[in-house]
Enzyme design. Structure first.
Site, PDB file in Angstrom:
ATOM      1  N   GLU A 520      23.441  19.090  49.436  1.00  0.00           N
ATOM      2  CA  GLU A 520      23.547  17.527  48.744  1.00  0.00           C
ATOM      3  C   GLU A 520      24.996  17.181  48.116  1.00  0.00           C
ATOM      4  O   GLU A 520      24.766  16.763  46.949  1.00  0.00           O
ATOM      5  CB  GLU A 520      22.300  17.395  47.817  1.00  0.00           C
ATOM      6  CG  GLU A 520      21.045  17.663  48.359  1.00  0.00           C
ATOM      7  CD  GLU A 520      19.872  17.556  47.406  1.00  0.00           C
ATOM      8  OE1 GLU A 520      19.963  17.294  46.241  1.00  0.00           O
ATOM      9  OE2 GLU A 520      18.686  18.080  47.881  1.00  0.00           O
ATOM     10  N   GLU A 636      14.263  20.882  55.966  1.00  0.00           N
ATOM     11  CA  GLU A 636      13.218  20.871  54.923  1.00  0.00           C
ATOM     12  C   GLU A 636      12.211  19.858  55.438  1.00  0.00           C
ATOM     13  O   GLU A 636      11.744  18.795  54.512  1.00  0.00           O
ATOM     14  CB  GLU A 636      13.657  20.423  53.403  1.00  0.00           C
ATOM     15  CG  GLU A 636      14.900  21.529  53.325  1.00  0.00           C
ATOM     16  CD  GLU A 636      15.144  21.161  51.730  1.00  0.00           C
ATOM     17  OE1 GLU A 636      14.750  20.315  50.974  1.00  0.00           O
ATOM     18  OE2 GLU A 636      16.341  21.544  51.314  1.00  0.00           O
TER      19      GLU A 636
END
Length: 734
Positions: A520, A636
């Site tokens: 991220e 994910e």
């Protein structure tokens, strides 16, 4: 697909079943013809789903699952589902910095080692998640190593004549051996606007006295103890000592230097960091007839070193001077023990002596462990010392102490007696802090308490002083706080990253072969996070804030250096399907990283999505990722429904969305770039959603570990067809 006249009798939902016998559906009769047989009717959806094979049997690439490590190790049903259906597992939390690194920076591999051993038995691969992220870091540790350095002040009033240093004339001081120069310069001391003595050794300097500054005479009182202290640093590694004139029995005493803690050492070491040197002189150190002494700063051991000594804090203190502070609690420095202090409330291990390494100064500190957090009842962990005498009515008293904690914490002081006094709560951190509390005595106070039950944690307390001001006031001078420069912080954090990644990659070199190296890094607009986004979470730490844009370059280089040449190293981010600018930014950042000499093998797109996610953007995201040429992983995947009690229609839509995502991945990501798909989580059971998507139903198994409609959508997507079309219509009793 249409079903005609399917009326299975179910307790609550079309998709719920339990035992084998319950799987046998009961059918209503069609009045238009005779007895209905199983062979004539389409199978019920729940029966179809129950007959599907494990998910991994339908895929041409790896199928992974993001799991809770503790659930996998302790819940047999959960573990069985994972083992049967997936090729690879990603621990959701337990391999992250916060889970593995303690407050001292040490890595505990025990739990993950046991987990990996268990997955190997099942034939599962482990995907390492994640090495460098801004969340789930042990931020207490990382912040502590770049925190300001707090150094104790001198122990009392300075009797050293510093006037000649402050004005730069060196009046009453002697530059006996000036080396390349001894001068006073502005704006070079501990504070930006204070002065420092600059002492420069020559190229041929080799003996301590080759660079020597001698003090004025310091008057002494027979039988008194004295302390010399100063702050020093050097441009490169240096070395120095203090020597004395003939007033001492030994002009070159071997003393216990404060900055090293090493006994029987003539010299102290210096570095680029400010540090304090202290030396104490006992009455027995002086010759019997001495009424004063002089000392020398001898800094000529090494050639070409430039030393700075802060002028304002250069001090000599008479520790036994008339009017010196009288401490109203015994043993406030804890140098040898914690005698005089006792546990009034708290766990059995609440109170102990901390070693010198955890002391503010000296050889020890008081250590207090508070196991619970109860902000309204701080007394539940309470440490007590008696006052040496009853306090006096209407006299003002000052309590001062140094305190730090291994994480963010809270402390207050209180008094015992007929009417108690209470200090306001004081925040604590990993940095030593001077706390002062003043109150007016009521004449009934009998002792002092440290109340630490407000916030769980480990606390260190040192230099506790209770005074009434009648003996000249004060106590110890405030500590000096030295902020680290940006360059110093960058080096410290770079070293911490190197330590973390090198040890993780080395330890798991033979068992983990693919990693999320950087997680991220991007903001929603496609620009990089800067570390100034304002996240206040206690486990938030921004590597990029200290290391700059190249933090990921360093991370990938370290992972490759200490891992295997064939390891697959990924960068991972979320919302790439909703923000195409973010997707573009991530791809550009990968190009930047590789332009700096690191190699990124793959890009992970998390895809925490819902039924309303724009399908057109999903396609565009996959097209952009495919064009990068990198391995692409859905890392994910889960699909939210907005409820923990979805309808049959919602579950059907969820199944369709799972299938759509997989269909598009297979359609737009070329086969050589298809690393695989990881489903994030196993079931809708509340144990899996305590911290992630609570009150939701995003997974392929329901709260009772029963396959949902989404299982069929996922399997059909992986297989590229409706697998159930090949099933027999006969119901077979298990």
């Amino acid at each position: 697909m249409k079903y005609k006249k399917i009326l299975p009798i179910l307790a609550s939902s079309l998709l719920i079943f339990s035992s084998c016998d319950d799987n046998l559906m009961e059918w209503e009769k069609d009045p238009t013809h005779g007895e209905v047989t199983g062979a004539e009717l389409p199978l019920a959806l729940v029966e179809k789903i129950s007959r599907y094979e494990p998910l991994k049997n339908y895929a041409d690439f790896g199928i992974g699952n993001g799991i809770g490590m503790s659930l996998y190790m302790t819940d047999a049903t959960y573990r069985k589902i994972v083992n049967e259906n997936f090729d690879e597992v990603t621990p959701g939390y337990e391999m992250k910095h916060a889970a593995m690194v303690n407050v001292k920076g040490e890595i505990n591999f025990t739990n993950v080692d046991a987990f990996i051993a268990e997955t190997k038995k099942a034939g599962l691969r482990v995907f390492g998640h994640t090495l460098v992220w801004h969340s789930n870091q042990n931020a207490n540790y990382l912040n502590s190593i770049i925190a300001p350095t707090v150094i104790p002040g001198s122990s009392g009033t300075n009797i050293l004549d510093n006037a000649g240093l402050k004005n730069g004339t060196f009046t009453n001081w002697a530059r006996n051996n000036p080396g390349k120069g001894i001068t006073v310069i502005d704006n070079a001391g501990l504070a930006s606007n204070t002065k420092a003595i600059q002492l420069m050794s020559s190229a041929s300097s080799s003996a301590a006295y080759n660079l020597q500054l001698t003090s004025p005479n310091v008057p002494i009182v027979t039988g008194h103890n004295y302390e010399i202290s100063f702050y020093v640093k050097s441009d490169v590694a240096g070395k120095g000592r203090i020597s004395f004139n003939a007033s001492l029995n030994n002009s070159y005493p071997y003393k216990d230097w404060y900055n090293t803690g090493a006994s029987q050492t003539e010299a102290f070491a210096t570095t680029s960091q400010w540090q304090q040197v202290k030396i104490k002189l006992a009455p027995g150190d002086f010759k019997a007839a001495s009424t004063s002494f002089q000392f020398n700063l001898d800094l000529g051991y090494l050639p070409n070193v430039t030393y700075l000594i802060d002028v304002n804090t250069f001090a000599v203190v008479d520790l036994d001077a008339a009017g010196a502070v009288i401490n109203m609690v015994a043993n406030g420095k804890f140098n040898t023990d914690i005698s005089g202090w006792s546990k009034f409330n708290g766990a059995d291990n609440a109170l102990s002596l901390a070693a010198a390494a955890n002391a503010y100064e000296g050889n020890g500190a008081m250590k207090v462990v508070n196991a619970t957090s109860d902000a309204a009842n701080q007394w539940k962990t309470q440490i007590h010392a008696d006052f040496s005498s009853m306090l006096v009515l209407n006299k003002e008293y000052t309590v001062s102490y140094m305190i730090r904690s291994e994480a963010t914490g809270s402390v207050r002081c209180s008094t015992t007696g007929t009417t108690a006094h209470y200090q306001g709560d004081q925040a604590t951190s990993t940095t030593w802090k001077l706390v002062e509390w003043k109150f007016t005595g009521n004449g009934t106070e009998t002792g002092l308490n440290f109340d630490l039950g407000g916030t769980a944690g480990t606390y260190y307390i040192d230099n506790v002083l209770v005074t009434d001001g009648s003996a000249g006031g004060g106590g110890a001078t405030p500590p000096v706080t030295i902020e680290k420069t940006d360059v110093e912080k960058a080096k410290i954090i770079n070293d911490a990253m190197t330590d973390w990644i090198s040890k993780m990659m080395t330890h798991y070199k033979t068992s983990v072969f693919s990693w999320d190296v950087v997680n991220e890094p991007m903001k929603e607009d496609g620009t990089m996070r800067s570390g100034n986004e304002g996240d206040t979470a206690t486990d938030y730490f921004s590597w990029v804030k200290y290391l700059g844009k190249d933090y990921a370059v360093t991370a990938f280089k370290l992972a490759r250096q200490y891992g295997n040449a064939t390891d697959k190293l990924f960068i991972n981010d979320y919302n790439l399907e909703s923000s195409l600018a973010k997707c573009d930014g991530l791809i550009d950042y990968v190009k930047y990283i590789e332009g700096k000499g690191a190699t990124v093998d793959g890009i992970g797109t998390q895809m925490h999505i819902s039924l309303t996610t724009d399908k057109a953007k999903i396609v565009q995201m996959f097209q952009k990722l495919a064009a990068s040429g990198k391995l692409i992983k859905i890392s994910e995947l889960d699909i939210r429904l907005g409820t923990n009690a979805p309808t049959v229609a919602q579950q059907a839509s969820q199944a369709e969305m799972y299938q759509y995502v997989i269909d598009m991945y297979k359609k737009y990501i070329p086969v050589p770039q298809q690393y695989g798909i990881t489903i994030w989580g196993v079931s809708d059971n509340s144990k899996e959603h305590e911290f992630w998507l609570p009150d939701e139903s995003p997974n392929l198994w329901d709260a009772n570990y029963v396959r949902k409609h989404a299982y069929k959508g996922t399997a059909d997507g992986l297989a590229g067809k409706d697998v159930s079309l090949g099933f027999s219509g006969e119901l077979v009793k298990p």
